[in-house]
Structure formats: C-alpha cells, structure tokens
Design a protein around this motif. Structure first.
Motif, mmCIF file in Angstrom:
data_model
loop_
_atom_site.group_PDB
_atom_site.id
_atom_site.type_symbol
_atom_site.label_atom_id
_atom_site.label_comp_id
_atom_site.label_asym_id
_atom_site.label_seq_id
_atom_site.Cartn_x
_atom_site.Cartn_y
_atom_site.Cartn_z
ATOM 1 N N LYS A 70 0.843 -1.188 0.000
ATOM 2 C CA LYS A 70 0.000 0.000 0.000
ATOM 3 C C LYS A 70 0.881 1.242 0.000
ATOM 4 C CE LYS A 70 -4.115 2.008 2.142
ATOM 5 N NZ LYS A 70 -5.040 1.962 3.306
ATOM 6 N N PRO A 71 1.543 1.520 -1.122
ATOM 7 C CA PRO A 71 2.379 2.719 -1.176
ATOM 8 C C PRO A 71 1.525 3.966 -0.980
ATOM 9 C CG PRO A 71 2.032 1.826 -3.370
ATOM 10 C CD PRO A 71 1.471 0.822 -2.419
ATOM 11 N N PHE A 72 2.033 4.909 -0.222
ATOM 12 C CA PHE A 72 1.216 6.058 0.162
ATOM 13 C C PHE A 72 1.910 7.373 -0.188
ATOM 14 C CE2 PHE A 72 -1.971 8.246 2.597
ATOM 15 C CZ PHE A 72 -3.023 7.352 2.673
ATOM 16 N N GLY A 73 2.883 7.784 0.620
ATOM 17 C CA GLY A 73 3.600 9.024 0.346
ATOM 18 C C GLY A 73 4.790 8.789 -0.558
ATOM 19 N N ILE A 74 5.168 9.833 -1.329
ATOM 20 C CA ILE A 74 6.314 9.694 -2.227
ATOM 21 C C ILE A 74 7.029 11.026 -2.343
ATOM 22 C CG2 ILE A 74 5.019 10.179 -4.356
ATOM 23 C CD1 ILE A 74 6.673 7.776 -5.583
ATOM 24 N N HIS A 75 8.369 10.961 -2.444
ATOM 25 C CA HIS A 75 9.186 12.173 -2.488
ATOM 26 C C HIS A 75 10.455 11.878 -3.282
ATOM 27 C CE1 HIS A 75 11.313 15.774 -1.205
ATOM 28 N NE2 HIS A 75 12.276 15.033 -0.695
ATOM 29 N N HIS A 76 10.925 12.871 -4.015
ATOM 30 C CA HIS A 76 12.151 12.744 -4.798
ATOM 31 C C HIS A 76 13.035 13.935 -4.489
ATOM 32 C CE1 HIS A 76 14.797 12.822 -8.353
ATOM 33 N NE2 HIS A 76 14.522 11.536 -8.476
ATOM 34 N N ASP A 77 14.310 13.696 -4.184
ATOM 35 C CA ASP A 77 15.181 14.818 -3.816
ATOM 36 C C ASP A 77 16.385 14.984 -4.741
ATOM 37 O OD1 ASP A 77 16.903 12.782 -3.099
ATOM 38 O OD2 ASP A 77 17.084 13.385 -0.992
ATOM 39 N N GLY A 78 16.327 14.391 -5.914
ATOM 40 C CA GLY A 78 17.430 14.540 -6.862
ATOM 41 C C GLY A 78 17.951 13.209 -7.335
ATOM 42 N N GLU A 79 18.503 12.407 -6.415
ATOM 43 C CA GLU A 79 19.041 11.110 -6.780
ATOM 44 C C GLU A 79 18.328 9.963 -6.078
ATOM 45 O OE1 GLU A 79 23.173 11.236 -5.912
ATOM 46 O OE2 GLU A 79 23.665 12.516 -7.638
ATOM 47 N N ARG A 80 17.450 10.290 -5.141
ATOM 48 C CA ARG A 80 16.782 9.244 -4.369
ATOM 49 C C ARG A 80 15.272 9.402 -4.431
ATOM 50 N NH1 ARG A 80 19.142 9.004 1.484
ATOM 51 N NH2 ARG A 80 19.869 6.868 1.238
ATOM 52 N N LEU A 81 14.600 8.259 -4.453
ATOM 53 C CA LEU A 81 13.150 8.212 -4.424
ATOM 54 C C LEU A 81 12.731 7.567 -3.102
ATOM 55 C CD1 LEU A 81 10.504 8.627 -6.127
ATOM 56 C CD2 LEU A 81 10.730 6.215 -6.769
ATOM 57 N N TYR A 82 11.857 8.252 -2.370
ATOM 58 C CA TYR A 82 11.408 7.799 -1.060
ATOM 59 C C TYR A 82 9.924 7.449 -1.143
ATOM 60 C CZ TYR A 82 15.581 10.458 0.336
ATOM 61 O OH TYR A 82 16.844 10.972 0.451
ATOM 62 N N VAL A 83 9.563 6.265 -0.623
ATOM 63 C CA VAL A 83 8.173 5.823 -0.650
ATOM 64 C C VAL A 83 7.800 5.297 0.736
ATOM 65 C CG1 VAL A 83 6.481 4.280 -1.700
ATOM 66 C CG2 VAL A 83 8.382 5.157 -3.079
ATOM 67 N N THR A 84 6.667 5.746 1.272
ATOM 68 C CA THR A 84 6.128 5.123 2.475
ATOM 69 C C THR A 84 5.136 4.054 2.045
ATOM 70 O OG1 THR A 84 4.254 6.654 2.730
ATOM 71 C CG2 THR A 84 6.346 7.302 3.739
ATOM 72 N N ASP A 85 5.123 2.943 2.767
ATOM 73 C CA ASP A 85 4.182 1.866 2.463
ATOM 74 C C ASP A 85 3.397 1.560 3.741
ATOM 75 O OD1 ASP A 85 2.986 -0.768 2.045
ATOM 76 O OD2 ASP A 85 4.181 -0.815 0.200
ATOM 77 N N ALA A 86 2.119 1.957 3.742
ATOM 78 C CA ALA A 86 1.289 1.781 4.929
ATOM 79 C C ALA A 86 0.971 0.313 5.180
ATOM 80 C CB ALA A 86 -0.005 2.582 4.777
ATOM 81 N N GLY A 87 0.988 -0.513 4.130
ATOM 82 C CA GLY A 87 0.735 -1.929 4.301
ATOM 83 C C GLY A 87 1.924 -2.667 4.887
ATOM 84 N N LEU A 88 3.105 -2.329 4.416
ATOM 85 C CA LEU A 88 4.326 -2.954 4.916
ATOM 86 C C LEU A 88 4.854 -2.289 6.191
ATOM 87 C CD1 LEU A 88 6.155 -3.349 1.488
ATOM 88 C CD2 LEU A 88 5.236 -5.199 2.892
ATOM 89 N N LYS A 89 4.271 -1.145 6.550
ATOM 90 C CA LYS A 89 4.741 -0.356 7.700
ATOM 91 C C LYS A 89 6.226 -0.067 7.536
ATOM 92 C CE LYS A 89 1.270 -2.346 10.774
ATOM 93 N NZ LYS A 89 1.011 -3.013 12.061
ATOM 94 N N ALA A 90 6.555 0.451 6.373
ATOM 95 C CA ALA A 90 7.961 0.615 6.028
ATOM 96 C C ALA A 90 8.188 1.860 5.195
ATOM 97 C CB ALA A 90 8.454 -0.612 5.262
ATOM 98 N N ILE A 91 9.459 2.254 5.154
ATOM 99 C CA ILE A 91 9.923 3.326 4.283
ATOM 100 C C ILE A 91 10.928 2.710 3.321
ATOM 101 C CG2 ILE A 91 11.045 5.572 4.159
ATOM 102 C CD1 ILE A 91 10.429 5.756 7.236
ATOM 103 N N LEU A 92 10.737 2.957 2.037
ATOM 104 C CA LEU A 92 11.660 2.466 1.016
ATOM 105 C C LEU A 92 12.459 3.646 0.489
ATOM 106 C CD1 LEU A 92 8.843 0.774 0.898
ATOM 107 C CD2 LEU A 92 9.858 -0.222 -1.148
ATOM 108 N N ILE A 93 13.775 3.506 0.484
ATOM 109 C CA ILE A 93 14.659 4.547 -0.015
ATOM 110 C C ILE A 93 15.429 3.980 -1.205
ATOM 111 C CG2 ILE A 93 16.483 6.187 0.552
ATOM 112 C CD1 ILE A 93 15.787 5.741 3.526
#
Length: 339
Positions: A70-93
């Motif tokens: 269940k990916p929820f929030g997403i952010h990009h800062d230049g070279e990295r993509l950040y995703v929060t996953d409410a289903g996995l209770k995790a942050i993917l970098i």
C-alpha cells in the motif's frame, strides 16, 4: 459521477504511437503532453538487483519476492526516491544513481504503524509522518532514527513539506484541520489555519507541496479545493469545488508542481490526475479507473522531478506509476525504457 469516469476514460485513452510502444495523453489530433513510462512494484523495476545488500527485504535478497502493498507518500530529492508503504509499515529509499535500496521496516526499533508522507531537508535528513502514532519520525540519510516529535501537538499528521527558506517543517494535521509548524530539530513553533470553509480555513486537509517560489499548495480535501499559501503561510488563493466534471474535485489528495509552475492533483474518488495553471484553470486530465498502465485505484501522493518525471503512488493497485512530461526534458520514452 459516472459521467466523469466516462469522460476521463475517453480523455485518457492511451494511443499507440508510431513506434507502437508509447502510451500518451491527450489523444490525437492534439499534441501529446504526458507519456506513460513504467510501473514499479518491486526493486527490480528500478534496475535494482537482488543480492547486493544482505539487510534488504526478502523480496530483494531472499527466497520470497515481496512487493509493494500500500504505497502512500512519495518524495524525490534529486538522486533518491522515497516511498512510504502503509501496508508494509515501512519506508523504502531507492538510490536511483547507485542502484541501491534501503529499508526502514516494521521489524526495526522504529516501530512505524501508519507512515503516510515523507520529505527531506537540505541536509538529506528524512521526516516521516505517522498518522496512527501522531508523531513525526526524523531519520538521518541512511535511515537511522534520530528522534520522534509532535506527540503533544499533533492529532492525525498526514502531509509534510519542508520550508527551504526558513528551514522548518509544515505538517498537515487532518483531524485538527490546520497546519503545524516545527523546527527541523522537532521544536513546535506555531499553527496555521482552523476548521472552516473560508480563506485559510480547512476541512480535513491531507497533502501539501511547495515550489521554487516558496508557495505552498494544500489539498483541502473535504472542502474539495486546493489552497495556495505564500512564503509566510498566508492565504493567496484557492481553486476547485465539489463536482463531477473536469476542473472540479471529488477527493483531492496528492499535489505537486512541475518546473513550469503547473499544478498536478490526484483524486482518489475520480482515480485520475488533473493539471491546472497558477490561476486554477484546468489544462489536462489523465488516468481512469482500472489496473492497466495509466489507470488507477486510489492514487494518493505525487512527486515531480526537475526533468519532468512524475511518480504517483497507485495505492490500491499496490504500485508506483511513472510518467513523463513531454515538454520538459526528453521526448516520449519507448515501452519499458528508463528515464
């Protein structure tokens, strides 16, 4: 509502380009302005291979391939993509340049329950709202927990933005229907707004974005509008209303601004993305309900890179979809091609 879905489907019907490989919007005879690039459900979809780091999830390094839930929030800062996953209770970098993936997951001491949105500051430090814990988590660039803050001030934090000019955080408090301001070290500073329908008032706001001019854009979801605030978070203007035609909103959520100042808004009720100019005039809509490329089931957040790459969390399809703005950077990519 059915009229809107039908109209969006017709508007967003992807065409086969001359190469027979590219999905674009709008349909001919108009000039294509948005192109579908790819879908991300797992690390390999971004060119990240298994086995490069033993600490990665099982879906990268183990026997069982685990995907986004269940990916929820997403952010990009230049070279990295950040995703929060409410289903996995995790942050993917995802480190797009180095081809690496770091995970801050539920098995760690960080104890995430409902990570919603994510942002980074100029130092690369990471901030994540957890709506169930009613706090903001702060991590260093590698994902090490530095602190949690906001316990006594936040009711249901959702969207978060970094104020570059003042080095502070703007947190959307959905239940309180206002914005809360914090320093980057977690000190509570102030609040902006109150419940209501007037200028600078909110009704269950959700996501927030900012642009290079330090204008803030807030999805005032239950007021069915986007509010624009200046660098001091004072009201500038608002656009949108409840409706079932293009240019109106059902449930606006994710908001982002491209390098040309155009405003992109996801709508979880319409399962589409609408694009507006700075005066709130609708320019284009793309997407419709479904599971195919360019279709959505509850699109949540959106982020846009400087070269015009769009990432959207297609939450209930358990994926992130990637698109390209065709008047910024590269031309339409071939199917399966990378940006």
């Amino acid at each position: 509502m059915l009229r809107l879905f039908v109209f969006l489907f017709l508007l967003a019907t992807a065409i086969l380009a001359e190469s027979n490989t590219t999905l674009v919007w709008p349909p001919p005879p108009e000039q294509p302005r948005i192109a579908y690039v790819k879908t991300i459900t797992k690390a390999e979809d971004l060119g990240i291979k298994k086995g490069f780091l033993a600490k990665l999830w099982e879906f990268v390094a183990g026997k069982e391939e685990r995907k986004l839930i269940k990916p929820f929030g997403i952010h990009h800062d230049g070279e990295r993509l950040y995703v929060t996953d409410a289903g996995l209770k995790a942050i993917l970098i995802f480190d797009l340049k180095k081809g690496k993936l770091e995970i801050v997951d539920r098995s760690s001491v960080h104890d995430l329950i409902m990570p919603v949105d994510i942002v980074t500051d100029v130092r690369g430090e990471i901030y994540v709202t957890d709506s169930m814990r009613a706090v903001v988590f702060k991590f260093d660039r590698s994902g090490k927990l530095l602190k949690k803050f906001g316990h006594h001030f936040l009711k249901r934090p959702t969207g978060i933005a970094y104020d570059t000019a003042k080095d502070r955080l703007v947190v959307v408090d959905t239940v309180a229907s206002n914005l809360k301001l914090f320093s980057t070290d977690g000190k509570y500073l102030n609040k902006v707004g109150r419940p209501g329908k007037g200028a600078g008032e909110f009704n269950r706001p959700t996501f927030i974005a900012t642009d290079d001019r330090n204008t803030f854009y807030v999805s005032d979801s239950m007021n069915h509008r986007i509010q624009m605030l200046d660098a001091n978070l004072s009201f500038k203007k608002a656009f949108g209303r409840l409706g079932n035609v293009i240019g109106t909103f059902g449930s606006p959520r994710g908001v982002a601004v491209d390098p040309k100042g155009r405003i992109y808004v996801t709508d979880t009720l319409f399962n589409a993305v609408q694009i507006f100019d700075q005066d709130g005039n609708v320019l284009l809509a793309f997407g419709s309900y479904g599971t195919g490329p360019g279709e959505f089931v509850i699109p949540e957040d959106i982020t846009i890179t400087k070269d015009g790459t769009i990432y959207i969390t297609d939450s209930y399809n358990m994926r992130v979809q990637v698109f390209k703005i065709l008047d910024i950077g590269q031309s339409a990519p071939a199917q399966g091609g990378k940006r």
